[in-house]
Write a protein that holds these residues in place. Sequence first.
Motif, mmCIF file in Angstrom:
data_model
loop_
_atom_site.group_PDB
_atom_site.id
_atom_site.type_symbol
_atom_site.label_atom_id
_atom_site.label_comp_id
_atom_site.label_asym_id
_atom_site.label_seq_id
_atom_site.Cartn_x
_atom_site.Cartn_y
_atom_site.Cartn_z
ATOM 1 N N TYR A 67 -8.207 3.077 2.745
ATOM 2 C CA TYR A 67 -7.480 3.356 1.510
ATOM 3 C C TYR A 67 -8.455 3.397 0.331
ATOM 4 C CZ TYR A 67 -3.321 2.327 4.253
ATOM 5 O OH TYR A 67 -2.331 2.361 5.207
ATOM 6 N N TYR A 68 -8.190 4.338 -0.585
ATOM 7 C CA TYR A 68 -9.082 4.553 -1.725
ATOM 8 C C TYR A 68 -8.280 4.675 -3.019
ATOM 9 C CZ TYR A 68 -12.531 5.632 1.879
ATOM 10 O OH TYR A 68 -13.369 5.557 2.954
ATOM 11 N N VAL A 69 -8.927 4.257 -4.106
ATOM 12 C CA VAL A 69 -8.291 4.382 -5.425
ATOM 13 C C VAL A 69 -8.163 5.866 -5.766
ATOM 14 C CG1 VAL A 69 -8.492 3.881 -7.887
ATOM 15 C CG2 VAL A 69 -9.207 2.176 -6.191
ATOM 16 N N GLN A 70 -6.956 6.267 -6.116
ATOM 17 C CA GLN A 70 -6.680 7.660 -6.427
ATOM 18 C C GLN A 70 -6.379 7.870 -7.903
ATOM 19 O OE1 GLN A 70 -6.907 10.382 -4.696
ATOM 20 N NE2 GLN A 70 -5.960 11.785 -6.167
ATOM 21 N N ILE A 102 -3.150 5.042 -5.120
ATOM 22 C CA ILE A 102 -4.139 5.058 -4.047
ATOM 23 C C ILE A 102 -3.841 6.209 -3.097
ATOM 24 C CG2 ILE A 102 -4.401 2.551 -4.196
ATOM 25 C CD1 ILE A 102 -2.900 2.334 -1.532
ATOM 26 N N ARG A 136 0.660 4.089 -2.855
ATOM 27 C CA ARG A 136 0.392 5.483 -2.500
ATOM 28 C C ARG A 136 1.480 6.406 -3.035
ATOM 29 N NH1 ARG A 136 -0.483 6.003 3.634
ATOM 30 N NH2 ARG A 136 1.765 5.609 3.590
ATOM 31 N N TYR A 168 0.814 -1.203 0.000
ATOM 32 C CA TYR A 168 0.000 0.000 0.000
ATOM 33 C C TYR A 168 0.854 1.263 0.000
ATOM 34 C CZ TYR A 168 -4.606 -2.186 0.546
ATOM 35 O OH TYR A 168 -5.776 -2.876 0.325
#
Length: 364
Positions: free
Chosen positions: A103-106, A95, A90, A86
């Motif tokens: 955590y979110y898809v960025q 993300i 990031r 992760y």
Amino acid sequence: MLQRQAIEPRHRRQSYDFIDVYPGTSIPIYQLQFNPKDKTPKYKQIVQSIITDIGRGVLRKGEQLPSISELSIEYYLARDTVEKAYRELRERGYITSVQGKGYYVQANDALKLKILLVFNKLSSYKKIIYYAFLKALGDRANVDLQIHHYSAQHFQEIIEENLGKYNYYVVMPHFTQDLDKANYMKVLESIPANQLVLLDKDVPELPGNILSVHQNFDKDIREALETAQDLLTKYDRMVLVLPSDGNYPVEIARGFRSFCINADKEFAIKENALNEHLQAGTAYVVVEEMDLSELVKKVRQTNFQLGREIGMISFNDTTLKELLDITVVSTNFEAMGYTTASLLLDNKHIKVKNPFYMIRRGSL
């Protein structure tokens, strides 16, 4: 010390050599994939799986990912492994994390697809497919090209090395070598059906809805010859010159034989044209240009006239054949590359027969 009880997840399912898991309730439709035979570190496999699914549109911007705890429990991984994956995602902008939420898809939905093309060989015609494929994709994908040279074993090595690293695997499944050393069907089945694209030749035995843009070699040559019945009536005999060592589909001979039987014509299938003695009333169907040159030379050494006493049909058009007024049969290589790319971009998993046609010229 508190021991965690090993509980089989309710939604665990196994597919070929992959372990696919629906990780918890955050996004139940998302499947994270691991290949236990892959020597790639597990955190790298997490990274590549998520990047691949973002590129395929399975994960879209703003969607929540499984938590570190969910992934570590479902996959029996150390928390440090998931945290490392992760962290890399990031740092690379794929993300983002929100304190106390997860955590979110960025990454942007328009990230380029990664596509691996695996051709059987390089030729002028394969280059036409390749460049049409690239042109249709435009800037929406990065494409890598590898050649398996008809070797099932080499194909297996290519896929084992690259499985899980691309969004799509576009394969020309022509194999004639090392069939006793590698099971190419098993290798094809190891590629997820929604990532496998078959080019030039279909493999109907494969399960799942697989995108395929292909030729039907026996049907194509038979139907092309049938469209030229009016030109072939003056020929009582037909000869197919098809080298057995050229890795050509055996279906070509099958379609040729079927036409000749139905048209009540004497026929023969020969390895090459070197020892061919020309007979009036014979039409030749020639696959390789070397044999075409040999036959044209033999015609010019006789009183026979091409297109009258001797007929000639060649596979695949070139400028030289046009200048020599040679009739040709061919698939549309440019359409094959363009159609494949278009269907892939539209995420349409269907089977399409590529156009096959005859160009009539004076040699018939």
